[in-house]
Design an enzyme around this catalytic site. Structure first.
Site, PDB file in Angstrom:
ATOM      1  N   GLY A  35      76.966  76.727  32.808  1.00  0.00           N
ATOM      2  CA  GLY A  35      77.378  76.925  31.420  1.00  0.00           C
ATOM      3  C   GLY A  35      78.353  75.865  30.934  1.00  0.00           C
ATOM      4  CG  HIS A  36      82.653  74.325  31.301  1.00  0.00           C
ATOM      5  ND1 HIS A  36      83.188  73.144  31.740  1.00  0.00           N
ATOM      6  CD2 HIS A  36      83.444  74.726  30.268  1.00  0.00           C
ATOM      7  CE1 HIS A  36      84.264  72.839  31.020  1.00  0.00           C
ATOM      8  NE2 HIS A  36      84.434  73.783  30.114  1.00  0.00           N
TER       9      HIS A  36
END
Lengths: 154, 93
Positions: A35-36
């Protein structure tokens, strides 16, 4: 580092009464990187802050002989200077600024290959009794794993 | 040099949202000034640094919680200032 388990510190390199130097190796892969960020994996800044907090926390735990727990309650200033990607070897330092009654304050920093990555000034911790015996035991186990406690230590 | 009360009042005003003019000798730090535990730790940190002492907050809290001492003894401004002066005197300052 096991980011998803908040195990940020891998090994204590040096421990002195008022300072600690530790190593943290960013894993090649982690669900956090999904996600990051997609296609551009970076250790989230909040986890760099957490990494510095854990270095300061372990310093305080050592000073307390693991009799109480240090909980992060605030910081005065945080600087995140550069991106940190997978497989980066981080050096994390923390030093005692002040030890009060029921609280303590440390400064901390992260470098990678001699370059400044992040710093935090006046990271404050509340020092409290362990709220659960499981936590006290888990901290003791982890302290031994990372070399904060030697085998002969209690 | 400013009195302990004035120095502590300034610390509180600088550390919290409480205006300096609202901090009176009879003000209760928590009940009147609305200082919460987190802000109070910041204030104690600043007092420790300013006076070169270690304010025994844990012992005070324990005394209050056990009923051994009234909260006012430590948390009303003029009494807090007196306690700080005692701590400074005790360390030979």
């Amino acid at each position: 580092m096991r980011l998803e388990y908040f195990q940020m510190i891998d090994r204590v390199l040096e421990l002195a009464p008022e300072s600690i130097t530790a190593e943290a190796l960013v894993p090649p892969a982690s669900p956090v990187f999904e996600g990051h960020f997609p296609g551009h994996p970076l250790v989230p800044g909040v986890l760099l802050v957490e990494t510095m907090a854990q270095a300061g926390g372990y310093l305080l735990l050592s000073r307390l002989n693991l009799s109480r727990m240090a909980f992060l309650i605030g910081t005065r200033e945080v600087k995140l200077r550069s991106f940190v990607g997978p497989e980066t070897r981080l050096t994390v330092t923390a030093k005692l600024v002040h030890e009060g009654s029921g609280f303590a304050v440390t400064d901390a920093a992260i470098t990678a290959a001699g370059r400044r990555v992040a710093e935090v000034k006046e990271m404050k911790f509340s020092i409290r009794d362990f709220p659960a015996p499981e936590l006290a035991e888990a901290m003791r186990v982890r302290a031994r794993e990372i070399g904060l406690l030697k085998d002969q230590d209690s | 040099m400013a009195s302990a009360f004035d120095r502590i009042a300034e610390i509180i005003a600088n550390t919290s949202d409480v205006p300096l003019e609202n901090i009176k000798p009879e003000s209760h730090v928590i009940e009147d000034l609305g200082i919460d535990s987190l802000d109070f730790l910041d204030i104690v940190f600043a007092i420790d640094k300013e006076f070169g002492i270690k304010v025994p907050v844990e012992a005070w809290t324990q005394e209050v919680n056990s009923g051994a001492a009234p909260a006012e003894q430590y948390f009303v401004m003029q009494n807090l200032a007196a306690r700080i002066e005692e701590l400074v005197a005790a360390k030979g300052g």
